[in-house]
Every structure is written in C-alpha cells, then in structure tokens.
Motif scaffolding. Structure first.
Motif, PDB file in Angstrom:
ATOM      1  N   PRO A 152      23.641  48.652  47.527  1.00  0.00           N
ATOM      2  CA  PRO A 152      23.654  47.506  47.000  1.00  0.00           C
ATOM      3  C   PRO A 152      24.947  46.944  47.195  1.00  0.00           C
ATOM      4  O   PRO A 152      25.618  47.385  45.989  1.00  0.00           O
ATOM      5  CB  PRO A 152      22.418  46.737  46.222  1.00  0.00           C
ATOM      6  N   ALA A 153      25.675  45.800  47.159  1.00  0.00           N
ATOM      7  CA  ALA A 153      26.982  45.464  46.720  1.00  0.00           C
ATOM      8  C   ALA A 153      26.811  43.903  47.072  1.00  0.00           C
ATOM      9  O   ALA A 153      25.737  43.572  47.679  1.00  0.00           O
ATOM     10  CB  ALA A 153      27.761  46.019  48.087  1.00  0.00           C
ATOM     11  N   CYS A 154      27.732  43.276  46.414  1.00  0.00           N
ATOM     12  CA  CYS A 154      28.077  42.272  45.657  1.00  0.00           C
ATOM     13  C   CYS A 154      29.088  41.414  44.907  1.00  0.00           C
ATOM     14  O   CYS A 154      29.799  42.543  45.286  1.00  0.00           O
ATOM     15  CB  CYS A 154      26.434  41.162  44.964  1.00  0.00           C
ATOM     16  N   GLN A 155      29.947  40.475  45.748  1.00  0.00           N
ATOM     17  CA  GLN A 155      30.876  40.067  45.177  1.00  0.00           C
ATOM     18  C   GLN A 155      30.868  38.542  44.094  1.00  0.00           C
ATOM     19  O   GLN A 155      30.007  38.117  44.165  1.00  0.00           O
ATOM     20  CB  GLN A 155      31.554  38.721  46.160  1.00  0.00           C
ATOM     21  N   VAL A 156      30.841  38.713  42.863  1.00  0.00           N
ATOM     22  CA  VAL A 156      30.256  37.724  41.689  1.00  0.00           C
ATOM     23  C   VAL A 156      31.968  37.418  40.987  1.00  0.00           C
ATOM     24  O   VAL A 156      33.126  38.407  41.267  1.00  0.00           O
ATOM     25  CB  VAL A 156      30.644  39.246  40.227  1.00  0.00           C
ATOM     26  N   PRO A 157      32.002  36.299  41.153  1.00  0.00           N
ATOM     27  CA  PRO A 157      33.351  35.136  40.597  1.00  0.00           C
ATOM     28  C   PRO A 157      33.081  35.702  39.398  1.00  0.00           C
ATOM     29  O   PRO A 157      32.621  36.147  38.679  1.00  0.00           O
ATOM     30  CB  PRO A 157      32.466  34.115  40.933  1.00  0.00           C
ATOM     31  N   GLN A 158      34.680  35.698  39.135  1.00  0.00           N
ATOM     32  CA  GLN A 158      35.342  35.737  38.078  1.00  0.00           C
ATOM     33  C   GLN A 158      34.914  37.125  37.010  1.00  0.00           C
ATOM     34  O   GLN A 158      34.894  37.763  35.495  1.00  0.00           O
ATOM     35  CB  GLN A 158      34.520  34.698  36.570  1.00  0.00           C
ATOM     36  N   LEU A 159      35.053  37.742  37.883  1.00  0.00           N
ATOM     37  CA  LEU A 159      34.539  39.456  37.524  1.00  0.00           C
ATOM     38  C   LEU A 159      35.512  39.501  36.304  1.00  0.00           C
ATOM     39  O   LEU A 159      35.139  41.084  35.256  1.00  0.00           O
ATOM     40  CB  LEU A 159      33.698  40.454  38.703  1.00  0.00           C
ATOM     41  N   SER A 160      36.468  39.441  36.960  1.00  0.00           N
ATOM     42  CA  SER A 160      38.065  40.285  36.808  1.00  0.00           C
ATOM     43  C   SER A 160      38.448  39.421  35.079  1.00  0.00           C
ATOM     44  O   SER A 160      38.936  39.985  34.155  1.00  0.00           O
ATOM     45  CB  SER A 160      39.189  40.405  37.107  1.00  0.00           C
ATOM     46  N   GLU A 161      38.116  38.107  35.264  1.00  0.00           N
ATOM     47  CA  GLU A 161      37.898  37.622  33.865  1.00  0.00           C
ATOM     48  C   GLU A 161      37.066  37.734  32.951  1.00  0.00           C
ATOM     49  O   GLU A 161      38.658  38.135  31.727  1.00  0.00           O
ATOM     50  CB  GLU A 161      38.445  35.599  34.753  1.00  0.00           C
ATOM     51  N   ARG A 162      36.082  38.338  33.310  1.00  0.00           N
ATOM     52  CA  ARG A 162      35.328  38.683  32.146  1.00  0.00           C
ATOM     53  C   ARG A 162      35.278  39.874  31.845  1.00  0.00           C
ATOM     54  O   ARG A 162      35.536  40.049  30.104  1.00  0.00           O
ATOM     55  CB  ARG A 162      33.880  38.077  33.060  1.00  0.00           C
ATOM     56  N   ILE A 163      35.654  40.687  32.713  1.00  0.00           N
ATOM     57  CA  ILE A 163      35.024  42.328  31.788  1.00  0.00           C
ATOM     58  C   ILE A 163      36.299  43.433  31.988  1.00  0.00           C
ATOM     59  O   ILE A 163      36.219  43.912  31.431  1.00  0.00           O
ATOM     60  CB  ILE A 163      34.530  43.121  33.016  1.00  0.00           C
ATOM     61  N   ALA A 164      37.764  41.942  32.672  1.00  0.00           N
ATOM     62  CA  ALA A 164      39.022  43.617  32.632  1.00  0.00           C
ATOM     63  C   ALA A 164      39.829  43.201  30.525  1.00  0.00           C
ATOM     64  O   ALA A 164      39.599  44.565  29.850  1.00  0.00           O
ATOM     65  CB  ALA A 164      39.873  42.833  33.017  1.00  0.00           C
ATOM     66  N   PRO A 165      39.434  41.990  30.673  1.00  0.00           N
ATOM     67  CA  PRO A 165      40.129  42.586  28.887  1.00  0.00           C
ATOM     68  C   PRO A 165      39.246  43.077  27.909  1.00  0.00           C
ATOM     69  O   PRO A 165      39.701  43.429  26.565  1.00  0.00           O
ATOM     70  CB  PRO A 165      39.971  40.796  28.158  1.00  0.00           C
ATOM     71  N   VAL A 166      37.586  42.655  28.243  1.00  0.00           N
ATOM     72  CA  VAL A 166      36.828  43.668  27.342  1.00  0.00           C
ATOM     73  C   VAL A 166      37.192  45.107  27.579  1.00  0.00           C
ATOM     74  O   VAL A 166      36.969  46.037  26.660  1.00  0.00           O
ATOM     75  CB  VAL A 166      35.400  43.583  27.542  1.00  0.00           C
ATOM     76  N   ILE A 167      37.143  45.696  28.645  1.00  0.00           N
ATOM     77  CA  ILE A 167      37.221  47.416  29.036  1.00  0.00           C
ATOM     78  C   ILE A 167      39.661  47.364  28.747  1.00  0.00           C
ATOM     79  O   ILE A 167      39.769  49.013  28.510  1.00  0.00           O
ATOM     80  CB  ILE A 167      37.452  48.136  29.487  1.00  0.00           C
ATOM     81  N   GLY A 168      40.108  46.884  28.563  1.00  0.00           N
ATOM     82  CA  GLY A 168      41.792  46.997  28.514  1.00  0.00           C
ATOM     83  C   GLY A 168      42.038  47.016  28.818  1.00  0.00           C
ATOM     84  O   GLY A 168      43.095  47.573  29.377  1.00  0.00           O
ATOM     85  N   LEU A 169      42.218  46.097  30.448  1.00  0.00           N
ATOM     86  CA  LEU A 169      42.146  46.068  31.852  1.00  0.00           C
ATOM     87  C   LEU A 169      43.045  45.260  32.286  1.00  0.00           C
ATOM     88  O   LEU A 169      42.652  43.739  31.470  1.00  0.00           O
ATOM     89  CB  LEU A 169      41.513  47.498  32.970  1.00  0.00           C
TER      90      LEU A 169
END
Length: 280
Positions: A152-169
């Motif tokens: 299963p795969a899908c395209q999620v809006p604002q995935l990078s904006e929400r997850i990247a700062p949390v994990i330090g990327l």
C-alpha cells in the motif's frame, strides 16, 4: 580567331544529410496518485508525529565536523579574515553523530532512493510519499513499483513539513516501513486501511486483500488453454466476457504479432578499417 564561348560553371552540389529519425514510445495512460481525504491526512500525520516524538528518533550531527568545516572556511577565506564561531554551542560533552535509537532507524526507510531499493527487494509494508515533490516524476515510478509488490502506498500532503523537523532532517520525500518493524506495527496497521487503492491499467490491484488476488489470478490449466487458443478465439472470448459483464474498459490490450523484420535501407554503414590500412 574568336575563342569559343565557355560553358557556365556550375556550383558545387551539396550532399544533403540524411534525416535522423528516432522512434519513441509514448504512454497513452496518465498515472497519478490516488487522493486522500482530509481526515485521513490529519490522522496519518498526527499518528506519525506523536510516535516519533514518543520514541525520540532523531538524527544528530557531530559538532567536531562543524568545527572542521569552520576551519576549512577560514583557510579558504584567507589569514586576515576571521569567521566568528557560533557562541550558542555549549562546551559540554559532544554527542555521537547518527541516529539516536539505531534499532528504530533500521525499521524505517527514508528517501526516494532507499525506498526504491527496498521496494525492489520486497521488504516494505507501507510507503508514504510527500506531495510537495517537484518535479513529480521523482516519485511517480513508485506507483507501479509498489503496486507490483502489493505494498500500500499513497501521497500525503505536508509530510516533509511535519515529519522532517521532528526527526532532525531537512526534508522527507518518501518514507517506508519495513516488514520486520515492531515499534511501528500498530501505527502501520491503523494507516493501511485508510490508504486508497492505486490504479494502473496493466497491473491488477492486489493490495486490498488475499481473496481478491486469488480470484483474479488464473490457474495453470487456464493458462495452458489460453496458450493453445488462437488470436481470433481470444478476441471473441474477450468480447463475450465484456458483453456478459456489461463493463467495458477504456482500452483493451491486444497481443503484438511481428510478421517480418526489415532492415533500414537508408542507413549506410561504413566498412570496418582493416589492420593493414591502419598500419599504413
């Protein structure tokens, strides 16, 4: 005696270059990601953000490397120019660079290249792609690849904006979860039912359930019968099935028959040079 009139000189005849023709195949289908609903988008982003914060997964950069880069900048600028170091850095113990829980990082696949390699090896349970990727062709190949691997795969809006700062990327364009994941098993199980099915005309959708895949896959006996039948019989059977079902597809794919291969006569190839001519 008068000289005989000379014939008018003709200009040099230019040899016309042969027209270079390159054959290319165009895809008649437009393949795109299926749209997610707003509730599902909010649920996926919130669950992932909360889980990453609770686990404490984060990439830490070594401060020694920062000092080395500062020294390199000083040397490149010159001896007279000084570069002020960051005064906010504490003088405490330096943390080791890398991911904080290494075993948690091994359960994840981050980045387009890493996700592509893991999908080719069939090692993933779920794939999430950021919608803000430009150009979109960077992640478009993951549609066919994930569907062929029944992931299963899908395209999620604002995935990078929400997850990247949390994990330090800086950015997270693609995120995958491996099959041996333990820390994210509950989250993956909750997200998969909300992922819409992908639509690729030449690939059957086998991500919804095992019963659907068993019904769509033909048995060995049916394959042998199809191979024994001729092309005309196959077309008749396909038309009959469409008439009985009442649902005609937009385009029906037919087998290609090659009758004869003819070389291009206009293509002139130079004869290979012999060793004697090269030595001369």
């Amino acid at each position: 005696m008068a000289a005989a009139p000379q014939a008018p000189k003709r200009g040099s005849i230019r040899k016309t270059r042969p027209l270079v023709v390159k054959t290319s195949l165009n895809n008649p289908y437009v393949i795109s990601w299926s749209t997610l609903e707003r509730e599902d988008i909010h649920f996926i982003l919130q669950t992932l953000e909360d889980k990453f914060k609770s686990i404490g997964l984060q990439k830490i950069e070594d401060k020694k490397k920062r000092k080395k880069t500062a020294l390199m900048k000083k040397q490149s600028c010159g001896p007279g120019i000084e570069i002020s170091e960051d005064p906010k850095e504490p003088d405490g113990d330096l943390l080791v660079s890398g991911w904080t829980p290494v075993h948690v990082r091994k359960q994840l696949v981050i980045g387009v290249n890493e996700v592509t390699r893991a999908l080719e090896r069939n090692e993933l349970l779920l794939v999430l792609v950021c919608k803000s990727v430009k150009p979109a062709i960077i992640t478009s190949h993951l549609i066919q690849l994930s569907l062929s691997r029944t992931v299963p795969a899908c395209q999620v809006p604002q995935l990078s904006e929400r997850i990247a700062p949390v994990i330090g990327l800086k950015c997270v364009l693609a995120l995958g979860f491996r099959k041996n994941t333990r820390d994210f098993a509950d989250e993956v199980g909750a997200i998969i039912p909300r992922v819409p099915s992908l639509n690729v005309p030449w690939l059957p959708d086998r991500t919804q359930g095992p019963t659907d895949s068993l019904e769509t896959e033909p048995s060995e006996s049916q394959d042998k019968e199809i191979l024994d039948t001729s092309f005309d019989d196959l077309t008749k059977l396909s038309k009959r099935k469409l008439a009985e079902g009442g649902q005609a597809s937009a385009a029906t794919l037919q087998p290609l028959k090659i009758k004869k291969l003819i070389p291009n006569p206009s293509k002139i190839r130079k004869p290979p040079k012999s060793k004697k001519s090269i030595s001369k």
